[in-house]
Design an enzyme around this catalytic site. Structure first.
Site, PDB file in Angstrom:
ATOM      1  N   THR A 153       0.871  -1.186   0.000  1.00 44.76           N
ATOM      2  CA  THR A 153       0.000   0.000   0.000  1.00 44.76           C
ATOM      3  C   THR A 153       0.907   1.236   0.000  1.00 44.76           C
ATOM      4  O   THR A 153       1.325   1.686  -1.039  1.00 44.76           O
ATOM      5  CB  THR A 153      -0.971  -0.002   1.200  1.00 44.76           C
ATOM      6  OG1 THR A 153      -0.242  -0.253   2.412  1.00 44.76           O
ATOM      7  CG2 THR A 153      -2.030  -1.085   1.026  1.00 44.76           C
ATOM      8  N   LYS A 179       4.178  -7.005   4.079  1.00 46.99           N
ATOM      9  CA  LYS A 179       3.945  -5.597   3.805  1.00 46.99           C
ATOM     10  C   LYS A 179       3.589  -4.926   5.111  1.00 46.99           C
ATOM     11  O   LYS A 179       3.071  -5.548   6.043  1.00 46.99           O
ATOM     12  CB  LYS A 179       2.850  -5.389   2.748  1.00 46.99           C
ATOM     13  CG  LYS A 179       1.454  -5.842   3.121  1.00 46.99           C
ATOM     14  CD  LYS A 179       0.613  -4.871   3.902  1.00 46.99           C
ATOM     15  CE  LYS A 179       0.561  -3.516   3.270  1.00 46.99           C
ATOM     16  NZ  LYS A 179      -0.280  -2.574   4.090  1.00 46.99           N
ATOM     17  N   THR A 190      -1.493  -1.771   7.726  1.00 44.12           N
ATOM     18  CA  THR A 190      -1.728  -3.146   8.075  1.00 44.12           C
ATOM     19  C   THR A 190      -0.435  -3.914   7.897  1.00 44.12           C
ATOM     20  O   THR A 190       0.287  -3.699   6.951  1.00 44.12           O
ATOM     21  CB  THR A 190      -2.779  -3.748   7.148  1.00 44.12           C
ATOM     22  OG1 THR A 190      -3.945  -2.985   7.247  1.00 44.12           O
ATOM     23  CG2 THR A 190      -3.090  -5.169   7.511  1.00 44.12           C
ATOM     24  N   GLU A 276       5.610   4.686   7.507  1.00 47.62           N
ATOM     25  CA  GLU A 276       5.181   5.800   6.665  1.00 47.62           C
ATOM     26  C   GLU A 276       5.951   7.072   7.006  1.00 47.62           C
ATOM     27  O   GLU A 276       5.927   7.555   8.134  1.00 47.62           O
ATOM     28  CB  GLU A 276       3.676   6.025   6.831  1.00 47.62           C
ATOM     29  CG  GLU A 276       2.871   4.939   6.152  1.00 47.62           C
ATOM     30  CD  GLU A 276       1.388   4.992   6.424  1.00 47.62           C
ATOM     31  OE1 GLU A 276       0.648   4.361   5.659  1.00 47.62           O
ATOM     32  OE2 GLU A 276       0.975   5.642   7.390  1.00 47.62           O
ATOM     33  N   ASN A 402      -0.851  10.232   5.823  1.00 47.36           N
ATOM     34  CA  ASN A 402      -2.100   9.835   6.459  1.00 47.36           C
ATOM     35  C   ASN A 402      -3.185  10.897   6.399  1.00 47.36           C
ATOM     36  O   ASN A 402      -4.358  10.623   6.661  1.00 47.36           O
ATOM     37  CB  ASN A 402      -1.819   9.411   7.903  1.00 47.36           C
ATOM     38  CG  ASN A 402      -1.227   8.018   7.971  1.00 47.36           C
ATOM     39  OD1 ASN A 402      -1.898   7.038   7.789  1.00 47.36           O
ATOM     40  ND2 ASN A 402       0.084   7.958   8.180  1.00 47.36           N
ATOM     41  N   SER A 407      -7.185   9.345  -0.794  1.00 47.97           N
ATOM     42  CA  SER A 407      -7.040   9.862  -2.147  1.00 47.97           C
ATOM     43  C   SER A 407      -5.790   9.339  -2.835  1.00 47.97           C
ATOM     44  O   SER A 407      -5.597   9.596  -4.009  1.00 47.97           O
ATOM     45  CB  SER A 407      -7.014  11.385  -2.114  1.00 47.97           C
ATOM     46  OG  SER A 407      -5.966  11.852  -1.296  1.00 47.97           O
TER      47      SER A 407
END
Length: 407
Positions: A153, A179, A190, A276, A402, A407
């Site tokens: 992702t 992942k 996740t 992230e 985040n 989008s």
């Protein structure tokens, strides 16, 4: 002896194939979003799942299908978590297994299902249905690359590896892909991990090994303190290595658990490093503690602290934030016994002894903390137990990613 197999993943063990395609769940048609792992023979299987009370629909279906500790394939989609969709989600997760089972000429119950992506959006099952024929047709030994790509992702790179080892005179291979980037505090965004091996081991022993290994690997990772709804670790063992079946905790079992731990800890650290917006991997090692559980809680409290994470991002040896995180962890500690240092590839700097500041070279500390892998070393001086936890720094980009995730 453990041998790393370079540039290989879930298809490294005998009898495993994989594939990955774009079926339309992601808007960008250049991004793969559907993956398949297939064993040419039925395998013993086991799983570990999120502790979040809100669970993705695939978890319920996979747990149901694993009731006999057998499986032969795993289908995984990204781009949609299929979570908080009520009965519609369960129906569609089951449908994924049915469609894939039909394409492989297997029982529905032999197909495991996983999903990752946005929560609370109905899953486009028609896109998956239309994609399954191509997904199945493209199964190959080389398909591990596409499969690992298709489950991503916000990950910035594929996470996969494989090892070769021996059980007595038999060569055994284990491979994996994972992942994870955000919404990660597994306790098993996740975190998903899929492990394949040609080891011959009973379903009961495989399940025991996975639970044991997960405790000291994925369960000690935290990117942002958010436990996802879809976290899942699955393992398939098809027995094609032809070693004597492992049915008890003997020497062969412990050889396997050592390899499994190495594999899972390596993947866990990859996940933490790819948080992230992350720029650094943080490893917190708490030693000389009253119990292993206390050490685990303390280490995770440190890596979960936003103030510690931002200090590491800024390469600031602000050690008081570390002590603060130890103090609110819930563990009964004596702050007057704590020793603390920061370490990286260019050296180590001690900043605190017996809970008191030590004079240290700020320039050297900055140099140490500018590296992309940082260790926070803590001695509680109150016992003999230790634990490690892995996390990442907190950068401006975490908020950007985040803030517009949908989008």
């Amino acid at each position: 002896m453990l041998k790393l197999l370079s540039n290989q993943g879930v298809t490294a063990p005998k009898g495993f194939l994989a594939s990955g395609i774009h079926c339309g769940l992601k808007k960008n048609n250049l991004k793969l979003d559907l993956a398949l792992i297939y064993s040419e023979v039925q395998a013993n299987a086991a799983g570990v799942y999120t502790k979040n009370k809100v669970k993705g629909a695939p978890i319920y279906i996979t747990k149901e299908h694993l009731s006999n500790k057998k499986a032969q394939a795993i289908i995984v989609n990204s781009g949609n978590a299929n979570t908080c969709n009520g009965s519609d989600g369960l129906v569609k997760a089951k449908r994924m297994a049915e469609l894939q089972g039909k394409a492989l000429r297997l029982k529905t119950s032999d197909i495991l299902v996983a999903s990752t992506g946005v929560i609370g959006v109905p899953l486009n099952i028609d896109a998956i249905k239309d994609g399954i024929p191509m997904l199945t047709e493209r199964l190959s030994k080389e398909g591990y690359e596409d499969a690992a790509t298709a489950i991503m992702t916000t990950d910035t790179y594929k996470k996969q590896l494989a090892f070769e080892f021996k059980i007595k005179d038999k060569v055994v291979t284990i491979g994996a892909m994972a992942k994870g980037s955000g919404m990660i505090e597994p306790n098993m965004g996740t975190m998903l991990s899929f492990i394949t091996t040609d080891l011959n081991i009973s379903g009961e022993m495989l399940s025991e090994a996975l639970k044991e290994s997960t405790k000291i690997s994925y369960n000690r990772v935290s990117v942002d303190g958010d436990t996802s709804t879809n976290d899942m670790v699955l393992v398939l063992a098809n027995g094609l290595a032809s070693n004597k079946e492992i049915v008890e905790k003997n020497d062969d079992y412990y050889t396997f658990i050592d390899v499994l731990n190495t594999l899972n800890i390596t993947l866990a650290k990859m996940i933490a490093k790819d948080g992230e917006g992350a720029t650094k991997l943080i490893e917190c090692i708490v030693s000389n503690c009253k119990s292993e559980k206390d050490a685990e809680i303390l280490s995770k409290s440190v890596i979960n602290s936003p103030l510690v994470k931002t200090a590491i991002f800024g390469s600031d040896a602000n050690w008081g934030r570390v002590l603060c995180a130890l103090g609110y962890s819930g563990v009964n500690i004596n702050p007057d016994k704590v020793n603390l240092s920061f370490k990286s590839s260019v050296g180590e700097v001690e900043v605190c002894k017996d809970g008191m500041p030590l004079p240290f070279d700020e320039v050297k500390a900055k140099e140490i903390l500018l590296k992309d892998e940082i260790q926070i070393l803590i001695s509680m001086n109150s016992g003999k137990y230790s634990s490690k936890a892995w996390g990442c720094d907190l950068s401006y980009d975490y908020v950007k990613i985040n803030g517009d995730y949908r989008s």
